[in-house]
Design a protein around this motif. Structure first.
Motif, PDB file in Angstrom:
ATOM      1  N   ALA A 236       2.761   2.640   6.622  1.00  0.00           N
ATOM      2  CA  ALA A 236       3.045   2.828   5.179  1.00  0.00           C
ATOM      3  C   ALA A 236       3.027   4.305   4.802  1.00  0.00           C
ATOM      4  N   ASP A 237       2.743   5.168   5.773  1.00  0.00           N
ATOM      5  CA  ASP A 237       2.664   6.615   5.546  1.00  0.00           C
ATOM      6  C   ASP A 237       1.684   6.942   4.413  1.00  0.00           C
ATOM      7  N   ASN A 238       0.511   6.278   4.439  1.00  0.00           N
ATOM      8  CA  ASN A 238      -0.467   6.483   3.357  1.00  0.00           C
ATOM      9  C   ASN A 238      -1.890   6.607   3.923  1.00  0.00           C
ATOM     10  N   LEU A 239      -2.031   7.416   4.957  1.00  0.00           N
ATOM     11  CA  LEU A 239      -3.353   7.574   5.590  1.00  0.00           C
ATOM     12  C   LEU A 239      -4.334   8.343   4.702  1.00  0.00           C
ATOM     13  N   ASP A 240      -3.820   9.003   3.652  1.00  0.00           N
ATOM     14  CA  ASP A 240      -4.692   9.809   2.782  1.00  0.00           C
ATOM     15  C   ASP A 240      -5.175   9.057   1.545  1.00  0.00           C
ATOM     16  N   ALA A 241      -4.766   7.797   1.399  1.00  0.00           N
ATOM     17  CA  ALA A 241      -5.111   7.070   0.164  1.00  0.00           C
ATOM     18  C   ALA A 241      -6.625   6.951  -0.002  1.00  0.00           C
TER      19      ALA A 241
ATOM     20  N   VAL B 190       0.817  -1.232   0.000  1.00  0.00           N
ATOM     21  CA  VAL B 190       0.000   0.000   0.000  1.00  0.00           C
ATOM     22  C   VAL B 190       0.845   1.273   0.000  1.00  0.00           C
ATOM     23  N   THR B 191       2.146   1.124   0.199  1.00  0.00           N
ATOM     24  CA  THR B 191       3.009   2.306   0.232  1.00  0.00           C
ATOM     25  C   THR B 191       3.001   2.990  -1.139  1.00  0.00           C
ATOM     26  N   GLY B 192       2.671   4.266  -1.143  1.00  0.00           N
ATOM     27  CA  GLY B 192       2.731   5.053  -2.380  1.00  0.00           C
ATOM     28  C   GLY B 192       1.542   4.887  -3.302  1.00  0.00           C
TER      29      GLY B 192
ATOM     30  N   ASP C 229      -6.499  -8.601  10.555  1.00  0.00           N
ATOM     31  CA  ASP C 229      -7.002  -7.627   9.574  1.00  0.00           C
ATOM     32  C   ASP C 229      -6.174  -7.699   8.297  1.00  0.00           C
ATOM     33  N   LEU C 230      -6.849  -7.559   7.156  1.00  0.00           N
ATOM     34  CA  LEU C 230      -6.121  -7.416   5.891  1.00  0.00           C
ATOM     35  C   LEU C 230      -5.478  -6.036   5.855  1.00  0.00           C
ATOM     36  N   LEU C 231      -6.264  -5.028   6.245  1.00  0.00           N
ATOM     37  CA  LEU C 231      -5.793  -3.641   6.217  1.00  0.00           C
ATOM     38  C   LEU C 231      -6.438  -2.887   7.369  1.00  0.00           C
ATOM     39  N   ASN C 232      -5.637  -2.112   8.073  1.00  0.00           N
ATOM     40  CA  ASN C 232      -6.185  -1.272   9.150  1.00  0.00           C
ATOM     41  C   ASN C 232      -5.368   0.007   9.238  1.00  0.00           C
ATOM     42  N   LYS C 233      -5.767   0.839  10.200  1.00  0.00           N
ATOM     43  CA  LYS C 233      -5.139   2.157  10.292  1.00  0.00           C
ATOM     44  C   LYS C 233      -3.656   2.058  10.636  1.00  0.00           C
TER      45      LYS C 233
END
Ligand code: ASP
Length: 344
Positions: free
Chosen positions: A268-273, A230-232, A258-262
């Protein structure tokens, strides 16, 4: 499903996303924009007055069935519906061919979901009216891919970006997730997309779909770590594990937590995706799906997808039945009452 299907237009079945080119995709999206006041309950429309939808769901569904049916009703049509095998004559051994011929005699268009890949095409072959594929097993789910790309376009445009050249991370059960199959195929109409794929072991994307994406000039990266995947990424598209379709793969996949969480997104520094998911999200403990702790993030688009589904499914019916935007406008009028939809 054959790749040589005719383009999706008046009187045609919608069986696969391969029936689209850039032009008829854009025409469908223009129609989806045009019906927005009807979807938003600002206008009433009767353009499908007298038309009948036959809605046949032989597999579980909530949003696909209800949004197709709502779309038809909101355009002024009527709906007949049957759900599951138990309540249809297929439980008495009736063939797809006979069922298709019979019910198409009662309806102007059919929406069909069936657990077997290729079964909706078989249904279409024996129908006398257009058939819309609402999911055929692990095959395709074209209306979902259309609403996904429609949403993708809008979410990216709001950030000054395009689908062409975007970077999308696709996570989860890529083997059985038919929405992912249709989405990647439909993205073949765009250029320069980077797909980053992450799947638990045993649930990887079928190689043919990966090869087709590369043949369209896209970049495909396969990762074995979700944080790296998920990075970038501009967009993250997560899917649930399709437990109902698997036998021994689940044990092999070792998909827990979880597959994906906060916290993964934070690392990954991608909270805005932009975060997308075809839904349903499996909210049971250890379901290995998208955690609800991402729901307050600014890029959450999962309910924009479901709302947009209404517009796109209206556009699908209007196209199949040969209705123009002008006819929609002529038969639409402002509502005398105000709907109270809260902005989200
Ligand atoms: N609703 C989607 C489908 O019918 C996704 C899912 O079930 O996971 O394929």
């Amino acid at each position: 499903m054959p790749d040589s299907l005719p383009l999706f237009e008046q009187g045609r079945h919608l069986l696969s996303v391969s029936q689209f080119d850039r032009d008829n995709l854009q025409a469908l999206f223009d129609m989806a924009d045009a019906v927005d006041p009807i979807a938003k309950r600002q206008a009433v429309c009767t353009v499908l007055d007298g038309a009948m939808l036959g809605s046949l769901f032989f597999e579980p569904s909530t949003r696909t069935r209800l949004s197709f049916e709502s779309a038809f009703l909101r355009l002024g049509g009527e709906v007949t519906t049957t759900t599951g095998f138990t309540f249809s004559s297929m439980a008495k051994g009736e063939s797809i061919a006979d069922t298709a011929r019979v019910v198409s005699g009662y309806s102007d268009v059919l929406v069909v979901r069936h657990p077997d890949e290729g079964s909706v095409a078989q249904f279409a072959a024996h129908s006398i009216v257009p058939v819309i594929n609402a999911g055929d097993g692990t095959g395709e789910h074209p209306s979902q891919a259309l609403l996904d790309v429609y949403t993708l376009q809008k979410e990216l445009a709001a950030r000054g970006k395009n689908v062409d050249g975007c970077h999308i991370a696709i996570l989860g059960d890529l083997k059985y997730g038919r929405t992912v199959h249709s989405l990647i195929k439909l993205m073949g109409l765009h250029t320069g997309v980077t797909f980053t794929l992450f799947a638990p072991p045993g649930l990887e994307l079928p190689v043919q779909i990966e090869h087709d994406a590369i043949a369209h000039g896209h970049t495909v990266r396969v990762m074995d770590d979700v944080e790296a995947a998920v990075t970038g990424a501009d967009v993250i598209y997560a899917t649930r594990v399709q437990r109902e379709r698997m036998t021994d793969e689940l044990a092999q996949a070792n998909a827990r937590g979880d597959l994906l969480n906060k916290s993964i997104l934070t690392r990954a520094d991608n909270l805005d995706a932009i975060i997308m998911h075809p839904l349903p999200r499996d909210s049971r403990p250890d379901s290995y799906d998208l955690s609800s702790d991402v729901d307050d993030l600014p890029g959450l688009a999962i309910f924009h997808q479901t709302d947009n589904g209404l517009n796109v499914r209206m556009a699908i019916f209007l196209t199949a039945l040969g209705v123009t935007i002008e006819a929609v406008n002529l038969t639409s009028k402002r509502r005398p009452w105000k709907a109270t939809l809260r902005p989200v």
